[in-house]
Design a protein around this motif. Structure first.
Motif, short mmCIF file in Angstrom:
data_model
loop_
_atom_site.label_atom_id
_atom_site.label_comp_id
_atom_site.label_asym_id
_atom_site.label_seq_id
_atom_site.Cartn_x
_atom_site.Cartn_y
_atom_site.Cartn_z
N UNK A 160 10.04 1.28 -20.42
CA UNK A 160 10.22 0.14 -21.32
C UNK A 160 9.32 -1.03 -20.93
N UNK A 161 9.06 -1.16 -19.62
CA UNK A 161 8.20 -2.25 -19.13
C UNK A 161 6.72 -1.83 -19.07
N UNK A 162 6.44 -0.63 -19.60
CA UNK A 162 5.06 -0.12 -19.64
C UNK A 162 4.48 0.07 -18.24
N UNK A 163 5.33 0.54 -17.30
CA UNK A 163 4.91 0.67 -15.90
C UNK A 163 4.57 2.11 -15.52
N UNK A 164 4.83 3.07 -16.42
CA UNK A 164 4.43 4.46 -16.15
C UNK A 164 3.35 4.84 -17.15
N UNK A 165 2.16 5.12 -16.65
CA UNK A 165 1.05 5.53 -17.51
C UNK A 165 0.37 6.73 -16.88
N UNK A 166 0.24 7.80 -17.65
CA UNK A 166 -0.34 9.05 -17.14
C UNK A 166 0.34 9.51 -15.86
N UNK A 167 1.67 9.44 -15.87
CA UNK A 167 2.48 9.85 -14.71
C UNK A 167 2.12 9.08 -13.44
N UNK A 168 1.69 7.86 -13.61
CA UNK A 168 1.32 7.02 -12.47
C UNK A 168 1.97 5.65 -12.59
N UNK A 169 2.45 5.15 -11.46
CA UNK A 169 2.97 3.78 -11.38
C UNK A 169 2.08 3.03 -10.40
N UNK A 170 1.52 1.91 -10.83
CA UNK A 170 0.71 1.09 -9.92
C UNK A 170 1.66 0.13 -9.20
N UNK A 171 1.69 0.22 -7.87
CA UNK A 171 2.73 -0.46 -7.11
C UNK A 171 2.22 -1.04 -5.80
N UNK A 172 2.88 -2.07 -5.36
CA UNK A 172 2.68 -2.63 -4.02
C UNK A 172 3.93 -2.41 -3.19
N UNK A 173 3.75 -2.12 -1.92
CA UNK A 173 4.87 -1.85 -1.01
C UNK A 173 4.71 -2.79 0.19
N UNK A 174 5.71 -3.64 0.42
CA UNK A 174 5.54 -4.71 1.40
C UNK A 174 6.79 -4.89 2.25
N UNK A 175 6.60 -5.65 3.34
CA UNK A 175 7.72 -6.09 4.15
C UNK A 175 7.45 -7.50 4.66
N UNK A 176 8.50 -8.30 4.71
CA UNK A 176 8.45 -9.62 5.35
C UNK A 176 9.37 -9.58 6.56
N UNK A 177 8.81 -9.87 7.75
CA UNK A 177 9.57 -9.88 9.00
C UNK A 177 9.61 -11.31 9.54
N UNK A 178 10.82 -11.84 9.70
CA UNK A 178 10.95 -13.21 10.21
C UNK A 178 11.29 -13.19 11.70
N UNK A 179 10.54 -13.96 12.46
CA UNK A 179 10.74 -14.03 13.92
C UNK A 179 10.96 -15.48 14.34
N UNK A 180 11.83 -15.65 15.33
CA UNK A 180 12.09 -16.98 15.87
C UNK A 180 10.89 -17.43 16.68
N UNK A 181 10.34 -18.59 16.35
CA UNK A 181 9.20 -19.10 17.12
C UNK A 181 9.64 -20.21 18.07
N UNK A 182 10.16 -21.31 17.54
CA UNK A 182 10.68 -22.38 18.40
C UNK A 182 11.54 -23.32 17.56
N UNK A 183 12.36 -24.09 18.23
CA UNK A 183 13.22 -25.08 17.55
C UNK A 183 13.98 -24.47 16.36
#
Length: 216
Positions: A160-183
């Motif tokens: 419905x969102x036009x995200x599958x074309x020719x059996x392919x989905x163009x996608x990004x795969x990410x992670x955000x990691x938060x670490x304690x630095x100071x204060x």
């Protein structure tokens, strides 16, 4: 010039397999290809191993992140998008085409909270947009060595969102990691499947996407 996208093959399973093996059952993911080649181009520090797996059947696209990290930060002051945006999370972006006009973002923290929004180029975000509620389901799990964020997205909603074309989905795969630095300040490390080749961290750019090939 057509860009050559990094590729991940999404194995087809029988939809009856899902009924016998609910999500969060390790055996469900045995057939899936395991994607582990993540990078953090903007920092020299090492980061915890990430495994990403995906499967599909005639009804759903299934995804699974396993992150080998037990030092998890969650901003729990409320359930706002700002709070999710300050928490350890995994992210899936889907685009209709290379122009990013539009693309759709799912950012999910380790407690299963979802930040879902529609976007246009230049970080033009529409936070009023929501992935249809019955078309997405997310579950999380923590063990002694890792956390898991996984879920299903209906194939129909992707179409419905036009995200599958020719059996392919163009996608990004990410992670955000938060670490304690100071204060009591936490700083993110940004991790991506595809190196977007930007000077500063930016996932909201065409060069951060690869493609999921839905195998038949």
């Amino acid at each position: 010039m057509t860009e050559i996208l990094k590729e991940y093959q999404v194995i087809l399973i029988d939809k009856n397999q899902k009924n016998n093996n609910p999500v969060l059952t390790p055996s469900f993911w045995e057939k899936a290809n395991c994607l582990t080649d993540f990078c953090s181009p903007w920092k020299t520090d090492s980061f915890s191993k990430i495994e990403f797996k995906a499967l599909h059947d005639s009804e759903n696209f299934y995804f699974n992140f396993r992150v080998f990290d037990t030092d998890i930060y969650i901003d729990q002051k409320d359930n706002s998008f700002a709070s999710i945006g300050n928490s350890d999370r995994v992210e899936l972006f889907f685009r209709t085409n290379e122009s990013l006009n539009p693309y759709y973002c799912l950012e999910i923290d380790t407690s299963g909270r979802i930040m879902d929004f529609k976007a246009l180029p230049g970080k033009d975000f529409d936070f009023s947009w929501k992935w249809p509620k019955n078309d997405i389901e997310v579950k999380t799990l923590k063990d002694e060595t890792s956390f898991i964020v996984e879920g299903r997205i209906s194939i129909q909603s992707l179409k419905d969102l036009n995200l599958i074309q020719n059996n392919t989905i163009e996608a990004g795969v990410f992670r955000a990691k938060f670490s304690l630095v100071e204060n009591l300040q936490y700083e993110p490390t940004w991790i991506s499947w595809v190196n977007p080749n930007t000077e500063t961290p930016n996932f909201h750019i065409a060069s951060s996407f690869g493609k999921f090939v839905l195998m038949s």
